[in-house]
Design an enzyme around this catalytic site. Structure first.
Site, PDB file in Angstrom:
ATOM      1  N   HIS A 142       0.905  -1.375   0.001  1.00 47.53           N
ATOM      2  CA  HIS A 142      -0.011  -0.091  -0.104  1.00 47.53           C
ATOM      3  C   HIS A 142       0.970   1.288  -0.002  1.00 47.53           C
ATOM      4  CE1 HIS A 142      -3.767   2.410   1.824  1.00 47.53           C
ATOM      5  NE2 HIS A 142      -2.442   3.138   1.931  1.00 47.53           N
ATOM      6  N   GLU A 143       1.904   1.268   0.782  1.00 47.49           N
ATOM      7  CA  GLU A 143       2.794   2.467   0.954  1.00 47.49           C
ATOM      8  C   GLU A 143       3.491   2.438  -0.265  1.00 47.49           C
ATOM      9  OE1 GLU A 143       2.003   4.543   3.026  1.00 47.49           O
ATOM     10  OE2 GLU A 143       0.664   3.276   4.091  1.00 47.49           O
ATOM     11  N   HIS A 146       1.382   4.164  -2.982  1.00 55.47           N
ATOM     12  CA  HIS A 146       1.619   5.682  -2.538  1.00 55.47           C
ATOM     13  C   HIS A 146       3.065   6.243  -3.400  1.00 55.47           C
ATOM     14  CE1 HIS A 146      -1.660   6.739  -0.316  1.00 55.47           C
ATOM     15  NE2 HIS A 146      -1.539   6.077   0.643  1.00 55.47           N
ATOM     16  N   GLU A 193      -6.405   6.834  -0.992  1.00 57.41           N
ATOM     17  CA  GLU A 193      -6.191   5.577  -0.087  1.00 57.41           C
ATOM     18  C   GLU A 193      -6.746   4.267  -0.963  1.00 57.41           C
ATOM     19  OE1 GLU A 193      -4.671   4.954   3.486  1.00 57.41           O
ATOM     20  OE2 GLU A 193      -3.915   6.608   2.038  1.00 57.41           O
TER      21      GLU A 193
END
Length: 375
Positions: A142-143, A146, A193
């Site tokens: 997930h990060e 980003h 997100e």
């Protein structure tokens, strides 16, 4: 600060076979509303002024020194299992430069990707202790998502405007302009997100692990007390339940937040995991970075508009259904609005309604802290 990772070090990491997405563009997993909200944000009056001011307020070097001095940097020598996950996530998404990762002492489960020049990933001890290996792999992915999307710059600006407002009071913009930018940043970040959750699934390639992680963020380390189907049913009940008053309250509740509600994130991720778009990516058919130069803002808005139209048409939320009916030319709208609010006006005149905003649970902190503002 980042390093590079040879492919041969991934031969047996992890033990199960997973697909690698060579040259994948972030457009492959980004939510359409994420891209259009970011375009709208960049066009907001005063945004360039704030961006330049904050870039000078806290140089990149100071940010890195802060984490070097007061957190633990992930490496082969420290939190080695997280380092393997980080490098593996960068390999899966073909992110050549591995961003530095730090573990920060904080009991709240949280993770973030920040940085003005280059991304830095920070995870809290609360998150590391809460999640198992596969759940954590999805969060790291997930990060990294980003980072690949370039979200860290805007997340950093949001962090400073909400947490360090007093220090940026000298920026030559009125308070209303600052709040408009903060509101726009929060709207964009909630959408971003959803994009990063998709990136986490592409890295972990285990929907059950992604779901478990979101459930733990919502309810703690009590999986034996929770059920995925029941958890997803909460999201459906949240969307469809109530009348128009509840629809308005949902909007008011989500506006101060940097993250979407966790049940909504789980439902959105499951829907995407079952979509044709996700299957095409898994089959190796996805947009690539070397094609990014050919994309246009107009295309982004067109895709976003189509996504919003589909979401509105399929939404069970009373307000969204009403708006959809208005767009479709439905008759007797005045009567439908009155019925939708359930006599709210007359109830207020008689001494107030028992469903006023002040009777609702408080929202989370502006900085996204707490279980609902994590990962």
């Amino acid at each position: 600060m980042g390093d590079h990772m040879p492919e041969e070090s991934h031969e047996n990491v992890p033990s199960r076979q997973r697909r690698r997405f060579e040259g994948i563009s972030s457009r492959a997993y980004e939510h359409p509303a994420d891209r259009s909200a970011l375009v709208a944000l960049r066009k907001l009056t005063g945004f360039d002024t704030v961006f330049k001011a904050l870039s000078g307020l806290l140089p990149e070097r100071s940010l890195r020194l802060l984490f070097l001095s007061d957190s633990v940097r992930v490496s082969d020598a420290q939190f080695a299992h997280l380092n393997v996950m980080l490098r593996d996530a960068c390999y899966i998404l073909d992110l050549e430069k591995v961003p530095p990762m730090y573990v920060n002492q904080d009991p709240q489960p949280n993770a973030m990707c920040i940085g003005l020049d280059e991304p830095i990933i920070v995870v809290t001890t609360g998150l590391v202790e809460l999640l198992d290996e596969e759940e954590m792999r999805a969060v790291v992915g997930h990060e990294v998502g980003h980072a690949l999307s370039g979200h860290s710059v805007y997340r950093t600006i949001l962090l400073f405007l909400t947490s360090l407002a007093l220090r940026v009071a000298w920026i030559p913009l009125g308070n209303l302009a600052i709040m408009a930018i903060v509101t726009a940043l929060r709207e964009w970040f909630r959408k971003s997100e959803l994009s990063a959750d998709r990136a986490g699934l592409l890295v972990g390639q285990d929907l059950k692990a992604s779901m478990r992680g979101l459930m733990k963020i919502a309810g703690g380390n009590h999986l034996h007390e929770m059920n995925v189907d029941a958890f997803l049913a909460q999201a459906e009940e949240y969307e469809a339940g109530g009348d128009l008053r509840d629809s308005v309250l949902k909007i008011l509740n989500v506006m101060p937040r940097s993250h979407p509600f966790t049940t909504v994130r789980a439902a959105e991720l499951k829907k995407w995991a079952e979509s044709r778009d996700h299957q095409r990516i898994m089959d190796g058919h996805y947009p690539r970075r070397d094609e990014d130069g050919g994309t246009s803002v107009t295309d982004s808005f067109r895709q976003s508009a189509a996504s919003y139209a589909t979401d509105m048409k399929n939404s069970k939320d009373p307000l969204m259904k009403l708006v959809s009916d208005i767009a479709g030319g439905a008759g007797d709208l005045g009567g439908r609005v009155r019925r939708g609010f359930g006599g709210f006006a007359s109830g207020s005149a008689g001494g107030g309604s028992d469903s006023s905003p002040t009777d609702r649970p408080p929202t989370d902190r502006p900085d996204g802290g707490g279980p609902n503002g994590s990962a």
